[in-house]
Design an enzyme around this catalytic site. Sequence first.
Site, mmCIF file in Angstrom:
data_model
loop_
_atom_site.group_PDB
_atom_site.id
_atom_site.type_symbol
_atom_site.label_atom_id
_atom_site.label_comp_id
_atom_site.label_asym_id
_atom_site.label_seq_id
_atom_site.Cartn_x
_atom_site.Cartn_y
_atom_site.Cartn_z
ATOM 1 N N GLY A 1 0.826 -1.349 0.087
ATOM 2 C CA GLY A 1 -0.046 0.146 0.214
ATOM 3 C C GLY A 1 1.004 1.135 0.001
ATOM 4 O O GLY A 1 0.302 2.098 -0.850
ATOM 5 N N ASP A 2 2.115 1.355 0.745
ATOM 6 C CA ASP A 2 2.798 2.418 0.767
ATOM 7 C C ASP A 2 3.543 2.616 -0.699
ATOM 8 O O ASP A 2 3.662 3.653 -1.033
ATOM 9 C CB ASP A 2 3.746 1.916 1.844
ATOM 10 C CG ASP A 2 3.414 1.846 3.106
ATOM 11 O OD1 ASP A 2 2.402 2.298 3.599
ATOM 12 O OD2 ASP A 2 4.045 0.998 3.931
#
Length: 301
Positions: free
Chosen positions: A251-252
């Site tokens: 997600g980052d």
Amino acid sequence: MLYTVTFNPAIDYVIHLSGSLKLGGINRNESEEFQFGGKGINVSNVLKTLGLDTVALGFVAGFTGDGLEKGLADMGLATDFIHVSQGMTRINAKVKAAEETEINGIGPTITDGDMEKLYEKLDRIGPSDTLVLSGSIPKCLPGDTYERIMARLEGKNIRIAVDAEKDLLVNVLKYHPFLIKPNNHELGEIFHRTLKSDGEIVECAGKLQEQGARNVLVSMAGDGALLLDEAGESHRMGCPKGKVLNSVGAGDSMVAGFLAGYLKTGDYGYALKLGSAAGSATAFSLGLGSRELIDSLLETL
């Protein structure tokens, strides 16, 4: 310039075992490595991979904090951490065996004086800069810490991206963040629903826009991602083919890829593509995705 904030960074001690973890017995590693983690640090790392410089802000303490800072410097990441006096930067033990087991450290105590030092650094961020706030807030800080930061920076024309869950995310919408990135399950939890279709996701993303978000990027793991941009246009992206080896940092990486794509082109469709490629590259790797893998996946989208 791009800035990231990681309130509770960590050194991850990753242990690889053959077979299962033997509780109450002796386990011998097949291999091991150290990784320097934290959601904001991951974003900075992937942005650097994509050719953009960042400054990683946050808090470190003790000899482990010194080690984290040196490790990131050796990787070429610029940092401007605040050294706090109470506690130590956490070490997380991550055991990769037949099943994965994690033991996460606590982290240092951040005082009001420490936070004031962070605010002073944030005050130097100027118009057209980008700030990424991601992850949870340590228990030693008030739950409205993100709100306080965004209220302080309001009106400075700073792009702020927020990747957080539930109330942390919803409560900052009134400050009109440039980007928020819930996943589809988190988005459903906000509205107490189970989202089963793209239409339902767009509907809920639109409600978050009504509350103040400019762009809503919804990650959906193997089902790809969906973006509702500030012009009200929805963009849909599938997931590249590959074997998922790791979910940590995906997600980052998507946030980093999206920001890199937008800042380079101003095109939301391309930003979604690069975000999807970067997120998938990390999911298909044992660590954060490489530039070579990101580029190759980008060509398939």
